[in-house]
Enzyme design. Sequence first.
Site, PDB file in Angstrom:
ATOM      1  N   LYS A 114      15.492  -0.141   4.728  1.00  0.00           N
ATOM      2  CA  LYS A 114      15.182   0.838   3.365  1.00  0.00           C
ATOM      3  C   LYS A 114      15.505   2.191   3.674  1.00  0.00           C
ATOM      4  O   LYS A 114      15.929   2.717   2.761  1.00  0.00           O
ATOM      5  CB  LYS A 114      13.779   0.383   3.167  1.00  0.00           C
ATOM      6  CG  LYS A 114      13.659   0.927   1.865  1.00  0.00           C
ATOM      7  CD  LYS A 114      12.314   0.598   1.012  1.00  0.00           C
ATOM      8  CE  LYS A 114      12.102   1.588   0.168  1.00  0.00           C
ATOM      9  NZ  LYS A 114      10.742   1.320  -0.757  1.00  0.00           N
ATOM     10  N   LYS A 121       9.421  10.988  -0.629  1.00  0.00           N
ATOM     11  CA  LYS A 121       8.528  10.474   0.343  1.00  0.00           C
ATOM     12  C   LYS A 121       9.445   9.494   1.265  1.00  0.00           C
ATOM     13  O   LYS A 121       9.155   9.680   2.601  1.00  0.00           O
ATOM     14  CB  LYS A 121       7.590   9.372  -0.538  1.00  0.00           C
ATOM     15  CG  LYS A 121       6.656   8.523   0.361  1.00  0.00           C
ATOM     16  CD  LYS A 121       6.182   7.192  -0.111  1.00  0.00           C
ATOM     17  CE  LYS A 121       5.632   6.212   0.955  1.00  0.00           C
ATOM     18  NZ  LYS A 121       5.588   4.759   0.402  1.00  0.00           N
ATOM     19  N   THR A 170       6.127   0.869   2.044  1.00  0.00           N
ATOM     20  CA  THR A 170       6.978   1.386   2.465  1.00  0.00           C
ATOM     21  C   THR A 170       6.562   2.506   3.513  1.00  0.00           C
ATOM     22  O   THR A 170       5.828   3.302   3.199  1.00  0.00           O
ATOM     23  CB  THR A 170       7.989   2.141   1.520  1.00  0.00           C
ATOM     24  OG1 THR A 170       8.716   0.989   0.947  1.00  0.00           O
ATOM     25  CG2 THR A 170       9.270   2.977   2.259  1.00  0.00           C
ATOM     26  N   LEU A 204       0.740  -1.289   0.102  1.00  0.00           N
ATOM     27  CA  LEU A 204      -0.024   0.000  -0.018  1.00  0.00           C
ATOM     28  C   LEU A 204       0.725   1.364   0.081  1.00  0.00           C
ATOM     29  O   LEU A 204       1.771   1.408   0.386  1.00  0.00           O
ATOM     30  CB  LEU A 204      -1.030  -0.161   1.310  1.00  0.00           C
ATOM     31  CG  LEU A 204      -1.607  -1.246   1.144  1.00  0.00           C
ATOM     32  CD1 LEU A 204      -2.361  -1.659   2.544  1.00  0.00           C
ATOM     33  CD2 LEU A 204      -3.065  -0.977   0.164  1.00  0.00           C
ATOM     34  N   PRO A 205       0.105   2.435  -0.338  1.00  0.00           N
ATOM     35  CA  PRO A 205       1.148   3.469  -0.693  1.00  0.00           C
ATOM     36  C   PRO A 205       1.546   4.374   0.764  1.00  0.00           C
ATOM     37  O   PRO A 205       2.571   4.981   0.544  1.00  0.00           O
ATOM     38  CB  PRO A 205       0.300   4.365  -1.618  1.00  0.00           C
ATOM     39  CG  PRO A 205      -0.992   3.840  -1.580  1.00  0.00           C
ATOM     40  CD  PRO A 205      -0.848   2.543  -1.251  1.00  0.00           C
ATOM     41  N   ASN A 230      -3.000   4.012   4.756  1.00  0.00           N
ATOM     42  CA  ASN A 230      -3.596   3.035   3.978  1.00  0.00           C
ATOM     43  C   ASN A 230      -3.354   1.743   4.886  1.00  0.00           C
ATOM     44  O   ASN A 230      -4.154   1.006   4.661  1.00  0.00           O
ATOM     45  CB  ASN A 230      -2.950   3.159   2.380  1.00  0.00           C
ATOM     46  CG  ASN A 230      -3.254   4.302   1.876  1.00  0.00           C
ATOM     47  OD1 ASN A 230      -2.462   4.832   1.398  1.00  0.00           O
ATOM     48  ND2 ASN A 230      -4.826   4.648   1.700  1.00  0.00           N
TER      49      ASN A 230
END
Lengths: 336, 336, 336, 336
Positions: free
Chosen positions: D209, D284, D134, D103-104, D108
């Site tokens: 990450k 982001k 992420t 999911l973004p 979400n």
Amino acid sequence: MAASLWLRGAASGLRYWSRRQRPAAASLAAVCSRSVASKTPVGFIGLGNMGNPMAKNLMKHGYPLVIYDVFPDACKEFREAGEQVVSSPADVAEKADRIITMLPTSMNAIEAYSGANGILKKVKKGSLLIDSSTIDPSVSKELAKEVEKMGAVFMDAPVSGGVGAARSGNLTFMVGGVEEEFAAAKELLGCMGSNVVYCGAVGTGQAAKICNNMLLAISMIGTAEAMNLGIRLGLDPKLLAKILNMSSGRCWSSDTYNPVPGVMDGVPSANNYQGGFGTTLMAKDLGLAQDSATNTKSPIFLGSQAHQIYRMMCAKGYSKKDFSSVFQFLREEETF
Amino acid sequence: MAASLWLRGAASGLRYWSRRQRPAAASLAAVCSRSVASKTPVGFIGLGNMGNPMAKNLMKHGYPLVIYDVFPDACKEFREAGEQVVSSPADVAEKADRIITMLPTSMNAIEAYSGANGILKKVKKGSLLIDSSTIDPSVSKELAKEVEKMGAVFMDAPVSGGVGAARSGNLTFMVGGVEEEFAAAKELLGCMGSNVVYCGAVGTGQAAKICNNMLLAISMIGTAEAMNLGIRLGLDPKLLAKILNMSSGRCWSSDTYNPVPGVMDGVPSANNYQGGFGTTLMAKDLGLAQDSATNTKSPIFLGSQAHQIYRMMCAKGYSKKDFSSVFQFLREEETF
Amino acid sequence: MAASLWLRGAASGLRYWSRRQRPAAASLAAVCSRSVASKTPVGFIGLGNMGNPMAKNLMKHGYPLVIYDVFPDACKEFREAGEQVVSSPADVAEKADRIITMLPTSMNAIEAYSGANGILKKVKKGSLLIDSSTIDPSVSKELAKEVEKMGAVFMDAPVSGGVGAARSGNLTFMVGGVEEEFAAAKELLGCMGSNVVYCGAVGTGQAAKICNNMLLAISMIGTAEAMNLGIRLGLDPKLLAKILNMSSGRCWSSDTYNPVPGVMDGVPSANNYQGGFGTTLMAKDLGLAQDSATNTKSPIFLGSQAHQIYRMMCAKGYSKKDFSSVFQFLREEETF
Amino acid sequence: MAASLWLRGAASGLRYWSRRQRPAAASLAAVCSRSVASKTPVGFIGLGNMGNPMAKNLMKHGYPLVIYDVFPDACKEFREAGEQVVSSPADVAEKADRIITMLPTSMNAIEAYSGANGILKKVKKGSLLIDSSTIDPSVSKELAKEVEKMGAVFMDAPVSGGVGAARSGNLTFMVGGVEEEFAAAKELLGCMGSNVVYCGAVGTGQAAKICNNMLLAISMIGTAEAMNLGIRLGLDPKLLAKILNMSSGRCWSSDTYNPVPGVMDGVPSANNYQGGFGTTLMAKDLGLAQDSATNTKSPIFLGSQAHQIYRMMCAKGYSKKDFSSVFQFLREEETF
């Protein structure tokens, strides 16, 4: 932060209310005591360093209180004074239809409102819920939505001014929420502060505080950098401050709260950076500014840098010093 | 930059001289004209946008001029007015024992003083050399040393205030040099400016200007970031400006020169950022601040960031706009 | 800095010379000793920590020296070894037509070349002047112009690699200047270093060094920030380093010189940040990068920030530690 | 981002699994197909640009799917292929005991897990829930707690590698969670990626990450600044890149993904910054790094600056370009 940070003269055109600006300020007490008989209880959640004196000012103005704090000890004093102490935010909401919350973080506010025993479990329709915590404006908006679903009203009203201002009732409140409810909020907030400023929709109280404090941090660091550079280039600190203050570099940090020892009296820099507005608190507010900027995709080059500098200062032993100690932080350790 | 940047009320205790502050200001002209008969020529090197009107104000006060500029065209107007035009700085120094230099860069100043046909080749003992260029203070100090070796006196006296202030004789001069010579410098500078501030030893005039402009840049960017963030968080720009201006975020950039269109009248932001103090000039001054900070090992976290931002703006088409256009630079291109 | 910083494998296509890359490296000594008989003296100005072992390597290769240093003590050792010691750079230029200068600052280099008793006073036509100081590339260009006027040749050849590499003859030289003279410079530089890289016109040697060290500083701070953040988020430092090194975050600072104690052996972080490349030297190089960026109007957002961070570290007791100690600087003092 | 970002050779000692590193990789397919008969359905929530090809790779390996997406259109293709499409995350949880979410945003993910029709409403004991979104690692930890309360297992497994790697099954997964469950997660993730790296407790997948991408952003901007400065100082871009790459400035951004057009082939800078890893996505990820740093009180001077730069680039028309276009952003508009 000294209440005076927020109190420079009458700002014409602002829809705000200031006891100071009205020579008839004394009449407030009159108004307040006049209505004592009919005063309904006010809920107060969060009796920490700030909440404690704030709640006492409500008592002084004749409001019976319904008290809750996660630390029972924090309530003791109030219980002994005859106020009602209950065991959850939900219970506060059951017994009072006007509630003030004063909590340290967004998480605490969410818990107090939406937690298992939160306000929302028993909030009455038409209640007025005022959150004076300094939190992320997006959280304020979320809380407002949930409160609204229950038929109640939410306003964010973070304060400016430290413990001293809380004691003397000279806080400034930046208020966000439906404008029609501002008068009702003002009635309570005016007992605890000398300035109550209406800022717009829910969240704008937080926004105003965050934006002011971010600009404050930037101009304080800027003042410290400029003063330090000037001193190293051979300028006398007092003379430099005077030149800046008659020029375009002038700012509150240079003319009212100068960070260089010896330049001004009665400010933290004259007292080894004791008192004032702690570096930790500034770092917290800059964290909120950072979050808000990230959420709204607003570039804040200097704001984020200021955040890192105050973050670093917290790690280097400045956490309890006034935020103007950034001047000291910038100096060579050998020379200061 | 408007002369008013440097003119906020009387700064008590400053050893400076201000025509404005003295109701008897008119008497200056009287004094000046009274002594016309005995006035010896003043040398003027550098007749650019700023030097041209400055030199004319000296003429108005009755000083005969000895003129030099690397661009002969710049001298034409003065030759036609009957002033003496010579062919090198050395020649100026031969014919005048008071010389004012107004040049764009440190390199130009070094050339005018120490070059093959520089002032120092023919300077007379006891001459007063005033450099009004904005340059690196360490260069000012170097020049002062060389001048001193020749038995003459050097003072740095950079100006604040743009072409308009130069025309109206309302510049501010920040003067560094031996204090005993300040009165002599003031006699000339007072013909071109309304404020002449003594800052200390040689180089401190430059230092004061650089420190002020660095703090100005920082607080301007800070104001733009805070206003932009606040607007995105839902605050009305005018209201936010008023809140900042009554609070600790207040600074010259927020209360006198607000960068957000629609907040104030009569400032560059109200006029598509035309006029005012150009981004290129701010970038230049921040470059000098950076150099001075590197030389003196002074940390300037925000100052160097401000430098980069104005540097970038120059690269992105803002070079000729007023420096308050940083607000526009921060906005989404779609929305502005 | 370890010589290995500059020695990662053969960079195909580079017009550079590397003893290491040639299995026939031993033949250099052969070549060198073969020509001993005919070797003319080489001038060496600046016998400090770096200059001293560099000069000795020239001696080892059979070059008679003509020595000068502002501190006579620095020359003593060479005098005792039978080398010629003279009393000014001019005197060096009189007796040698190949001169190497190794000086701490731009100012020192200017003095050695253009001062009252500088090289240029007595330089012979056709002389080869190689400056191995790390200075502002614009100063290198200025010096080159003056040298050229005298009919001589100037090359800038700053070194990478610290005192250890200077002793072992494993320095890397970045050389800027006329390409036809590169072979002549290589003959001498190859006695002191294992890599001699041709970079382009005069000044590009300095430029290459400055750009590399700026990127090095940025990626070192970035590595320290990423490692610190990861550790606080619960990652094991060794595991995080391995992940970064197999990923796009990989850099020399993460895979060869990791700043976190315990991650790698044989690097300064494994030895309390002793040895290596000192924070002061990094701050100096970043100051040069800053100056060059200001001169060329190049935005360096992170480079200038890195400069401020190393500047601050110098002020906080890290000046003699290796520059990877920025990791320590970022940690909470309580926890490290 | 190209899968190769995460694939540089065997990182010895890492407890990770890589199809590439094992010559016997083909056997995976064997293993997979061998067990097809007994394969139980896998839930997949979020069939966007990334989720779509990932889910298809699971199908290819013989896993029946239970699909949900807030946009029904995203499910169409899978329904036509015979997969089960349901109408809420809760329904997915009812029908599958292994679920992957892609999911973004954090919001979400929270909605998919804890929302009114979220996974947690119907999750079965012992289920394995893998979130490949992420998001903020603190959100991952919160979700893990809630999942654990239901007797199920949560792992965070964000991916590196873009749409291309998702299609070819060459993603890298960074996995956080209980180590005993890693093998089970690997069985599924290995169908979609060629590297599955175990990072530690829940949240460390996200942490790894975020830290990598923050360092990547910093070294990319640093490379762009150093290359731009060097070019302006007269260095040839290709030569400068080679020098950096054999030196201590070397990093993935300089040697594998150089941002300067003309230096390398097959990278976005060679193709007008098309393709690759978009500036918006980098912004982001830097926002998440910033949030994590604020939460853990970790100073990230360069990380936060990098965030602002990518934020600004998004506002200036670079949002869809590869993140190496920061080189272009830094250049004068006139010259590029």
